[in-house]
Write a protein that holds these residues in place. Structure first.
Motif, PDB file in Angstrom:
ATOM      1  N   LYS A 204       0.849  -1.199   0.000  1.00  0.00           N
ATOM      2  CA  LYS A 204       0.000   0.000   0.000  1.00  0.00           C
ATOM      3  C   LYS A 204       0.881   1.244   0.000  1.00  0.00           C
ATOM      4  O   LYS A 204       2.051   1.186   0.395  1.00  0.00           O
ATOM      5  N   ILE A 382      -1.324  -4.629   9.991  1.00  0.00           N
ATOM      6  CA  ILE A 382      -2.331  -5.184   9.091  1.00  0.00           C
ATOM      7  C   ILE A 382      -3.680  -4.678   9.583  1.00  0.00           C
ATOM      8  O   ILE A 382      -3.965  -4.781  10.777  1.00  0.00           O
ATOM      9  N   PRO A 383      -4.505  -4.082   8.757  1.00  0.00           N
ATOM     10  CA  PRO A 383      -4.387  -3.935   7.306  1.00  0.00           C
ATOM     11  C   PRO A 383      -3.760  -2.601   6.858  1.00  0.00           C
ATOM     12  O   PRO A 383      -3.903  -2.248   5.692  1.00  0.00           O
ATOM     13  N   THR A 386      -0.586  -3.607   4.468  1.00  0.00           N
ATOM     14  CA  THR A 386      -0.975  -4.678   3.536  1.00  0.00           C
ATOM     15  C   THR A 386      -2.114  -5.451   4.179  1.00  0.00           C
ATOM     16  O   THR A 386      -2.244  -5.480   5.397  1.00  0.00           O
ATOM     17  N   GLU A 387      -2.939  -6.081   3.329  1.00  0.00           N
ATOM     18  CA  GLU A 387      -4.042  -6.911   3.849  1.00  0.00           C
ATOM     19  C   GLU A 387      -3.532  -8.294   4.239  1.00  0.00           C
ATOM     20  O   GLU A 387      -4.156  -8.985   5.023  1.00  0.00           O
ATOM     21  N   GLU A 388      -2.395  -8.718   3.626  1.00  0.00           N
ATOM     22  CA  GLU A 388      -1.945 -10.113   3.779  1.00  0.00           C
ATOM     23  C   GLU A 388      -0.691 -10.229   4.631  1.00  0.00           C
ATOM     24  O   GLU A 388       0.325  -9.607   4.332  1.00  0.00           O
ATOM     25  N   TRP A 432      -7.175  -8.907  16.016  1.00  0.00           N
ATOM     26  CA  TRP A 432      -7.420  -9.964  15.010  1.00  0.00           C
ATOM     27  C   TRP A 432      -6.662 -11.259  15.344  1.00  0.00           C
ATOM     28  O   TRP A 432      -7.107 -12.346  14.944  1.00  0.00           O
ATOM     29  N   ASP A 456      -6.013 -15.636   6.426  1.00  0.00           N
ATOM     30  CA  ASP A 456      -6.568 -14.485   5.713  1.00  0.00           C
ATOM     31  C   ASP A 456      -7.544 -13.772   6.650  1.00  0.00           C
ATOM     32  O   ASP A 456      -8.520 -14.377   7.098  1.00  0.00           O
ATOM     33  N   GLN A 458      -9.708 -11.344   6.161  1.00  0.00           N
ATOM     34  CA  GLN A 458     -11.077 -11.110   5.680  1.00  0.00           C
ATOM     35  C   GLN A 458     -11.899 -12.403   5.751  1.00  0.00           C
ATOM     36  O   GLN A 458     -13.010 -12.419   6.252  1.00  0.00           O
TER      37      GLN A 458
END
Length: 802
Positions: A204, A382-383, A386-388, A432, A456, A458
């Motif tokens: 990002k 995170i996020p 990056t999301e991952e 998370w 993951d 999400q």
């Protein structure tokens, strides 16, 4: 949509980074246009020569000097000297119009937004619509750079961040701007991995992106822990180097190489631009670093940093260390910790982390504090960046040379244990992580069917990491696909009828177990499979034969056993060549001595571009004895052409062995005759190597592979060549280029490669040459000076000249 191909790139800016990137594109066969500014004034030398600023040589002076400096630097940015011919230089006034003909324009100018915007304005006037245009920035937000540019420019614009040096560091960060087209990101992601040989990571547009955000945090955290625990720089470098799978330069030596000013510049950027970072205070520059900056102690470029090279009163070179309390240089101190002693028998680095964080001494305190802070920090990124989570690990491994990323380390100590370490330091993981544990996922990663899965956020489940289909990861298949193993090798089924023989000895040395494993692999492949790959994913393919074993036999004067051991090695190499199935060797990293001999006896070599290969036996006082001397004589014989001065051809091969030449890339190995043009291939991305080697083994099998017939037609030159070699070694010894013992070794090699003292050129069998080679090798093992050389190499890892 037509397929995008990169035939020509323009690199704008020829500093260390720009020239390095230009060289790496030249490495992979791309034409490069390298442009920089026109000098504003003449040097005194140019004035004296009556030159003006209008002279072409002056107008391109800056770019030509920068490229020349880069090409001279060590380690070299280029795979082969002649690849530099793919780079054309020019300047931004006379040659900027040429960017209309390129497929990708990359800006690598000074890190100032106003200057970058001016460059883009100029470039846009000449850029052909649809051309990729990227900025190699390490921290300026991408969104600011493309402001005011056309729609087409913004669609094809993003950040592409290489790490320095561009040839060696694998991280390639791709940072989209607000309007970057998804197809551009997909293309760059694939191109970086397949062609540039990089680990591509889409990040990002946040300050310092992924690699530097986490890497600089880690270093700043160490700065604070060092003061808190009262540690020395030697102690920290001992704890943060190879023992945890990180480079030998560890922490402080790495900062010296990169430059303290560069580190502080990035740290300040993060502090100023990340107001919501919960550890923003950690990016404050400690007093000892501020003093070093004031003193211009920036590291290697100013001659001193945390370490300083010095010449003592006796005229000997030494390295001094900085005392972080007094800020004065002192003699280096050795660092020892009981905790590290506990890890000496643990070869797999991942298995050490549990032991290290349980340490009862200062080392244990350091690891607990350091890893707790790192784990908490990455969970909170995170996020944001990056999301991952796997992208953070990929970035740290590829950009900072870490063997394991933060989440992999956390998995290794246990997710629950990691949280416990944080709480002891007054830190908390991001919510998370607790949600992940509550949902029944007890780790960040898992392996299923040979593929790696990662949690993951999400989907709240383990998902397969994309892009693995072109890789074979031996760690993921070793247990499930194992066909045979002993203490030296594991033989795995790669699928599609191809076996792999993976070395698992210390430093992948080739001893009795490995040779037994290789023979077993050929047996199994001949019986039930179609081909064999010899490949591994260790730090190095192999440092060669187990010289410790040779030394023991020679010292004990067990010459019959030694003769048998050498013959076993030779026979195994010949088995590689004359088996009923195709054999493919996959060397990478250090592939020395016996590993080089093995590669030369496979039907095909699929070498990683970063392969340092050569016959180095002279360094330990012997000649190549595992069929290497024979093979060089055979290859010379195959190169003789009518009208050739055959002696000169043989001499080239003789000198390659006699000077213990090592290629500094796979491409150089072709010049040495170790790799063969038209037969052997080079892979730029090491991660693809085993899969590519498997594909080549399959191709050879499908093309109707037949067992080769043993050679009886090797032309040797006898006395004629031997006489020339002996005169040469004589004059070299007389003029003190080589020692008396060097001469003795060289004469033995000469005898083998000439085929003995035959009265005229003769055709001989390979076995004839193997017998000469073994006899010469054995006789050298009876020499005291050879044993001194082997012992010195075993003790110090360095060759002895005696």
């Amino acid at each position: 949509m037509s397929k995008r191909r990169i035939k020509k790139v323009a690199i704008i800016g020829s500093g260390i980074m720009g020239s390095g990137i230009a060289c790496h594109f030249a490495n992979i066969g791309v034409d490069v246009l390298l442009l920089d500014i026109v000098p504003r004034e003449l040097t005194d030398k140019e004035k004296a020569a009556g030159l003006t600023l209008e002279d072409k040589s002056i107008r391109n002076r800056l770019v030509n000097e920068a490229l020349a400096t880069s090409l001279k630097s060590k380690p070299s940015p280029i795979y082969h000297k002649k690849f530099a011919e793919r780079i054309t230089t020019g300047n931004l006034e006379d040659d900027i119009a040429k960017v209309k003909d390129v497929d990708w324009i990359m800006e690598v100018v000074v890190e100032r937004l106003d200057i970058k915007q001016q460059v883009f304005e100029k470039l846009e006037k000449h850029r052909t619509p649809g051309t990729l245009i990227t900025s190699n920035t390490s921290g300026i937000p991408i969104k600011f750079m493309s402001e005011g540019r056309s729609e087409d420019f913004q669609k094809h614009f993003c950040g592409t961040h290489f790490f320095n040096p561009a040839r060696y560091l694998k991280l390639f960060e791709i940072i989209p701007g607000p309007k970057t087209d998804q197809s551009v990101l997909d293309f760059l992601n694939g191109y970086g991995e397949q062609f540039l040989g990089k680990t591509s990571v889409v990040a990002k547009d946040t300050p310092a992106f992924i690699g530097n955000r986490i890497g600089i945090f880690s270093i700043m955290n160490v700065f604070h822990v060092v003061k808190e625990l009262g540690m020395t720089i030697e102690e920290v470098d001992k704890l943060s180097g190879p023992v945890i799978g990180r480079p030998k330069s560890a922490t402080f030596r790495t900062i010296d190489v990169v430059g303290l000013d560069t580190l502080v510049h990035v740290a300040n950027g993060i502090k100023d631009n990340c107001p919501d970072d919960e550890r923003q205070d950690l990016f404050n520059i400690p007093d000892f670093v501020t003093t070093m900056l004031d003193n211009n102690w920036l590291g290697s470029k100013t001659g001193q940093g945390f370490y300083k090279k010095n010449v003592n009163s006796e005229g000997k070179k030494e390295i001094l260390s900085l005392d972080l309390d007094s800020l004065e240089y002192r003699q280096k101190k050795s660092a020892k910790f009981a905790t590290l002693e506990l890890t000496k028998t643990i070869d797999n680095v991942a298995d050490r982390f549990k032991v290290l964080v349980g340490g009862k001494d200062k080392a244990g305190d350091f690891y607990r504090k350091h890893f707790a802070a790192l784990m908490a920090y990455v969970s909170n990124r995170i996020p944001e960046i990056t999301e991952e989570l796997y992208k953070i690990d990929d970035a740290m491994k590829a950009g900072f040379g870490w063997g394991h990323g933060p989440f992999q380390i956390w998995d290794a100590v246990g997710v629950e244990k990691g949280i416990e370490l944080m709480k002891a330091e007054g830190l908390e993981p991001n919510p998370w992580v607790s949600e992940m544990l509550a949902s029944g996922n007890s780790s960040f990663y898992s392996v299923k069917d040979g593929a790696t899965y990662a949690y993951d956020l999400q989907k709240k489940s383990q998902e397969k990491i994309p892009g693995q289909d072109s890789f074979i990861i031996l760690d993921n298949i070793r247990t499930s696909n194992e066909v045979f193993k002993n203490t030296g090798v594991v033989i795995e089924d790669l699928g599609d009828g191809i076996l792999n023989c993976e070395f698992r000895s210390k430093m992948n040395t080739i001893g009795g177990d490995v040779l037994a494993g290789l023979n077993k692999a050929v047996d199994l492949a001949e019986k039930d499979f179609d081909g064999l790959v010899i490949g591994n994913q260790g730090a190095n393919f192999s440092v060669g034969a187990n010289i410790g074993m040779i030394f023991m036999m020679a010292v004990e004067q067990e010459y019959d056993e030694l003769n048998m051991a050498i013959k076993y090695f030779q026979d195994t190499m010949m088995r590689m060549r004359y088996s009923a199935i195709p054999t493919v060797a996959a060397p990478h990293g250090m592939s020395l001595g016996g590993a080089c001999e093995l590669s030369m006896h496979a039907d095909k070599v699929v070498a990683a571009a970063e392969t340092y290969i050569g016959l180095v036996e002279f360094g330990v006082g012997v000649i190549p004895g595992g069929a290497g001397s024979k093979e060089m004589a055979l290859r010379a014989s195959d190169t003789f052409h009518k009208g050739d001065v055959e002696l000169n051809v043989l001499q080239d091969y003789f000198l390659t062995v006699g000077m213990a030449k090592v290629a500094t890339s796979a491409y150089e190995a072709f010049d040495m005759g170790v790799l063969q043009k038209g037969k052997d291939v080079v892979v730029v991305n090491k991660d693809r190597q085993i899969a590519t080697a498997k594909a080549h083994a399959r191709l050879l099998a499908d093309a109707g592979y037949t067992q080769p017939v043993k050679r009886k037609d090797v032309k040797v030159l006898g006395k004629q060549a031997l006489g020339m070699f002996l005169v040469g070694t004589d004059s070299m010894e007389a003029s003190h280029y080589i020692s008396e013992h060097d001469q003795k070794i060289a004469n033995k090699l000469a005898y083998v490669m000439a085929g003995g003292d035959l009265s005229e050129p003769t055709l001989v069998t390979e076995q004839y040459l193997l017998d000469l080679e073994r006899e010469a090798f054995l006789s050298l093992c009876t020499e005291r000076k050879t044993l001194e050389r082997i012992q010195h190499m075993l003790k110090t890892g360095k060759p002895l000249r005696n």
